[in-house]
Each structure stands twice: as structure tokens, then as C-alpha cells.
Design a protein around this motif. Structure first.
Motif, PDB file in Angstrom:
ATOM      1  N   ASN A 190     -53.845 -72.384 -46.816  1.00  0.00           N
ATOM      2  CA  ASN A 190     -53.539 -71.458 -45.736  1.00  0.00           C
ATOM      3  C   ASN A 190     -53.123 -70.113 -46.321  1.00  0.00           C
ATOM      4  O   ASN A 190     -52.793 -70.010 -47.502  1.00  0.00           O
ATOM      5  CB  ASN A 190     -52.541 -72.032 -44.722  1.00  0.00           C
ATOM      6  CG  ASN A 190     -51.148 -72.209 -45.249  1.00  0.00           C
ATOM      7  OD1 ASN A 190     -50.610 -71.343 -45.919  1.00  0.00           O
ATOM      8  ND2 ASN A 190     -50.547 -73.335 -44.933  1.00  0.00           N
ATOM      9  N   LEU A 191     -53.153 -69.101 -45.501  1.00  0.00           N
ATOM     10  CA  LEU A 191     -52.916 -67.728 -45.941  1.00  0.00           C
ATOM     11  C   LEU A 191     -51.576 -67.565 -46.643  1.00  0.00           C
ATOM     12  O   LEU A 191     -51.443 -66.762 -47.568  1.00  0.00           O
ATOM     13  CB  LEU A 191     -53.018 -66.789 -44.736  1.00  0.00           C
ATOM     14  CG  LEU A 191     -52.826 -65.305 -44.983  1.00  0.00           C
ATOM     15  CD1 LEU A 191     -53.846 -64.774 -45.969  1.00  0.00           C
ATOM     16  CD2 LEU A 191     -52.917 -64.545 -43.669  1.00  0.00           C
ATOM     17  N   THR A 192     -50.579 -68.340 -46.254  1.00  0.00           N
ATOM     18  CA  THR A 192     -49.261 -68.210 -46.872  1.00  0.00           C
ATOM     19  C   THR A 192     -49.280 -68.610 -48.348  1.00  0.00           C
ATOM     20  O   THR A 192     -48.395 -68.223 -49.094  1.00  0.00           O
ATOM     21  CB  THR A 192     -48.211 -69.063 -46.126  1.00  0.00           C
ATOM     22  OG1 THR A 192     -48.585 -70.436 -46.204  1.00  0.00           O
ATOM     23  CG2 THR A 192     -48.081 -68.634 -44.687  1.00  0.00           C
ATOM     24  N   GLY A 193     -50.289 -69.377 -48.769  1.00  0.00           N
ATOM     25  CA  GLY A 193     -50.385 -69.827 -50.155  1.00  0.00           C
ATOM     26  C   GLY A 193     -50.926 -68.785 -51.122  1.00  0.00           C
ATOM     27  O   GLY A 193     -50.892 -68.991 -52.340  1.00  0.00           O
ATOM     28  N   LEU A 194     -51.435 -67.672 -50.605  1.00  0.00           N
ATOM     29  CA  LEU A 194     -51.935 -66.614 -51.485  1.00  0.00           C
ATOM     30  C   LEU A 194     -50.790 -65.810 -52.069  1.00  0.00           C
ATOM     31  O   LEU A 194     -49.747 -65.636 -51.427  1.00  0.00           O
ATOM     32  CB  LEU A 194     -52.842 -65.650 -50.715  1.00  0.00           C
ATOM     33  CG  LEU A 194     -54.155 -66.176 -50.159  1.00  0.00           C
ATOM     34  CD1 LEU A 194     -54.895 -65.052 -49.437  1.00  0.00           C
ATOM     35  CD2 LEU A 194     -55.015 -66.776 -51.239  1.00  0.00           C
ATOM     36  N   SER A 195     -50.990 -65.272 -53.245  1.00  0.00           N
ATOM     37  CA  SER A 195     -50.043 -64.323 -53.835  1.00  0.00           C
ATOM     38  C   SER A 195     -50.392 -62.930 -53.334  1.00  0.00           C
ATOM     39  O   SER A 195     -51.541 -62.665 -52.960  1.00  0.00           O
ATOM     40  CB  SER A 195     -50.142 -64.344 -55.363  1.00  0.00           C
ATOM     41  OG  SER A 195     -49.790 -65.618 -55.861  1.00  0.00           O
ATOM     42  N   ASP A 196     -49.406 -62.042 -53.339  1.00  0.00           N
ATOM     43  CA  ASP A 196     -49.666 -60.663 -52.943  1.00  0.00           C
ATOM     44  C   ASP A 196     -50.777 -60.077 -53.806  1.00  0.00           C
ATOM     45  O   ASP A 196     -50.803 -60.285 -55.015  1.00  0.00           O
ATOM     46  CB  ASP A 196     -48.399 -59.812 -53.091  1.00  0.00           C
ATOM     47  CG  ASP A 196     -47.305 -60.211 -52.104  1.00  0.00           C
ATOM     48  OD1 ASP A 196     -47.565 -61.058 -51.228  1.00  0.00           O
ATOM     49  OD2 ASP A 196     -46.195 -59.675 -52.225  1.00  0.00           O
ATOM     50  N   GLY A 197     -51.728 -59.400 -53.176  1.00  0.00           N
ATOM     51  CA  GLY A 197     -52.846 -58.785 -53.885  1.00  0.00           C
ATOM     52  C   GLY A 197     -54.075 -59.667 -54.004  1.00  0.00           C
ATOM     53  O   GLY A 197     -55.130 -59.188 -54.402  1.00  0.00           O
ATOM     54  N   GLN A 198     -53.981 -60.947 -53.657  1.00  0.00           N
ATOM     55  CA  GLN A 198     -55.137 -61.832 -53.746  1.00  0.00           C
ATOM     56  C   GLN A 198     -56.010 -61.685 -52.513  1.00  0.00           C
ATOM     57  O   GLN A 198     -55.515 -61.494 -51.409  1.00  0.00           O
ATOM     58  CB  GLN A 198     -54.713 -63.292 -53.894  1.00  0.00           C
ATOM     59  CG  GLN A 198     -54.211 -63.634 -55.267  1.00  0.00           C
ATOM     60  CD  GLN A 198     -53.973 -65.125 -55.413  1.00  0.00           C
ATOM     61  OE1 GLN A 198     -53.267 -65.729 -54.613  1.00  0.00           O
ATOM     62  NE2 GLN A 198     -54.572 -65.712 -56.436  1.00  0.00           N
ATOM     63  N   SER A 199     -57.319 -61.803 -52.723  1.00  0.00           N
ATOM     64  CA  SER A 199     -58.295 -61.747 -51.633  1.00  0.00           C
ATOM     65  C   SER A 199     -58.876 -63.126 -51.402  1.00  0.00           C
ATOM     66  O   SER A 199     -59.005 -63.922 -52.336  1.00  0.00           O
ATOM     67  CB  SER A 199     -59.422 -60.766 -51.971  1.00  0.00           C
ATOM     68  OG  SER A 199     -58.919 -59.457 -52.036  1.00  0.00           O
ATOM     69  N   GLY A 240     -65.394 -66.266 -42.149  1.00  0.00           N
ATOM     70  CA  GLY A 240     -66.299 -65.508 -43.007  1.00  0.00           C
ATOM     71  C   GLY A 240     -65.748 -64.156 -43.427  1.00  0.00           C
ATOM     72  O   GLY A 240     -66.238 -63.552 -44.369  1.00  0.00           O
ATOM     73  N   ALA A 241     -64.710 -63.661 -42.754  1.00  0.00           N
ATOM     74  CA  ALA A 241     -64.132 -62.356 -43.094  1.00  0.00           C
ATOM     75  C   ALA A 241     -63.360 -62.442 -44.413  1.00  0.00           C
ATOM     76  O   ALA A 241     -62.722 -63.449 -44.700  1.00  0.00           O
ATOM     77  CB  ALA A 241     -63.187 -61.890 -41.990  1.00  0.00           C
ATOM     78  N   VAL A 242     -63.438 -61.381 -45.194  1.00  0.00           N
ATOM     79  CA  VAL A 242     -62.660 -61.293 -46.431  1.00  0.00           C
ATOM     80  C   VAL A 242     -61.406 -60.485 -46.129  1.00  0.00           C
ATOM     81  O   VAL A 242     -61.482 -59.377 -45.598  1.00  0.00           O
ATOM     82  CB  VAL A 242     -63.479 -60.635 -47.561  1.00  0.00           C
ATOM     83  CG1 VAL A 242     -62.618 -60.430 -48.798  1.00  0.00           C
ATOM     84  CG2 VAL A 242     -64.697 -61.486 -47.894  1.00  0.00           C
ATOM     85  N   ILE A 243     -60.253 -61.074 -46.451  1.00  0.00           N
ATOM     86  CA  ILE A 243     -58.982 -60.400 -46.231  1.00  0.00           C
ATOM     87  C   ILE A 243     -58.182 -60.405 -47.525  1.00  0.00           C
ATOM     88  O   ILE A 243     -58.425 -61.223 -48.417  1.00  0.00           O
ATOM     89  CB  ILE A 243     -58.167 -61.060 -45.094  1.00  0.00           C
ATOM     90  CG1 ILE A 243     -57.911 -62.538 -45.373  1.00  0.00           C
ATOM     91  CG2 ILE A 243     -58.863 -60.876 -43.753  1.00  0.00           C
ATOM     92  CD1 ILE A 243     -57.044 -63.218 -44.320  1.00  0.00           C
ATOM     93  N   GLU A 244     -57.247 -59.477 -47.635  1.00  0.00           N
ATOM     94  CA  GLU A 244     -56.372 -59.399 -48.803  1.00  0.00           C
ATOM     95  C   GLU A 244     -54.934 -59.521 -48.339  1.00  0.00           C
ATOM     96  O   GLU A 244     -54.520 -58.855 -47.387  1.00  0.00           O
ATOM     97  CB  GLU A 244     -56.553 -58.069 -49.530  1.00  0.00           C
ATOM     98  CG  GLU A 244     -55.637 -57.913 -50.730  1.00  0.00           C
ATOM     99  CD  GLU A 244     -55.723 -56.540 -51.383  1.00  0.00           C
ATOM    100  OE1 GLU A 244     -54.919 -56.285 -52.283  1.00  0.00           O
ATOM    101  OE2 GLU A 244     -56.584 -55.734 -50.981  1.00  0.00           O
TER     102      GLU A 244
END
Length: 92
Positions: A16-25, A49-53
Motif C-alpha cells: 500500500n502507498l504508506t509502505g513507500l519511502s519519501d521520493g519513491q515512485s 495504472g497511474a504513476v505517482i510519487e
């Protein structure tokens, strides 16, 4: 669960989105939430399908700021938990 939309691709690299580190896409692969929430996210450009950072996040489950194109959005932590993403490989 009635009223819950789960539109995801099962993959060992999805989280899930919360698992990304800041700056990761990452690429959005699905959602876990009701149809109203999914519709609202899609209207903001956060769709499968959207790419988010992930731009930044506050401590202790505070808002998470994501960027898509030239737009930045602040999402509640609970909403970000329902956005399933697949980390994009970093070019070296």
C-alpha cells in the motif's frame, strides 16, 4: 465485506502507498475501499495504472503528500492505506 471494492493485482512487489519511502515512485495497481472513495480518488487522477510519487509524510499516521504530473495531493493516512501500488524499478 459489503460495499468494499477490492480492485487489485496480487503481486509479491505490491504494497500500500504508506509502505513507500519519501521520493519513491510507484504504479497504482488497485484499491481497497468503497466505491465512493475509489471514485473520488479516480477523479483526482489516482487511478489504476497511474504513476505517482510519494513526496512526504507526517509522523504517526499523518497526511501523505503524493505527486502526479504537476499536481500534489495530501491524502489521509487511512486513504493511503487503501491505495495498492507496485514500486517502479529505479534506473541506475
Amino acid at each position: 465485506m459489503p460495499g468494499v471494492v477490492t480492485n487489485s493485482i496480487s503481486s509479491p512487489s505490491s504494497l500500500n502507498l504508506t509502505g513507500l519511502s519519501d521520493g519513491q515512485s510507484a504504479r497504482v495497481v488497485g484499491f481497497s475501499g468503497g466505491p465512493d472513495l475509489v471514485g473520488k480518488l479516480e477523479s483526482m487522477g489516482i487511478m489504476r495504472g497511474a504513476v505517482i510519487e510519494k513526496k512526504s509524510s507526517a509522523l504517526r499516521r499523518g497526511p501523505i503528500v503524493v505527486g502526479r504530473g504537476g499536481t500534489q495531493l495530501a491524502l489521509a493516512y487511512s486513504i493511503a492505506q487503501g491505495i495498492l501500488v507496485e514500486l517502479l524499478r529505479q534506473e541506475v
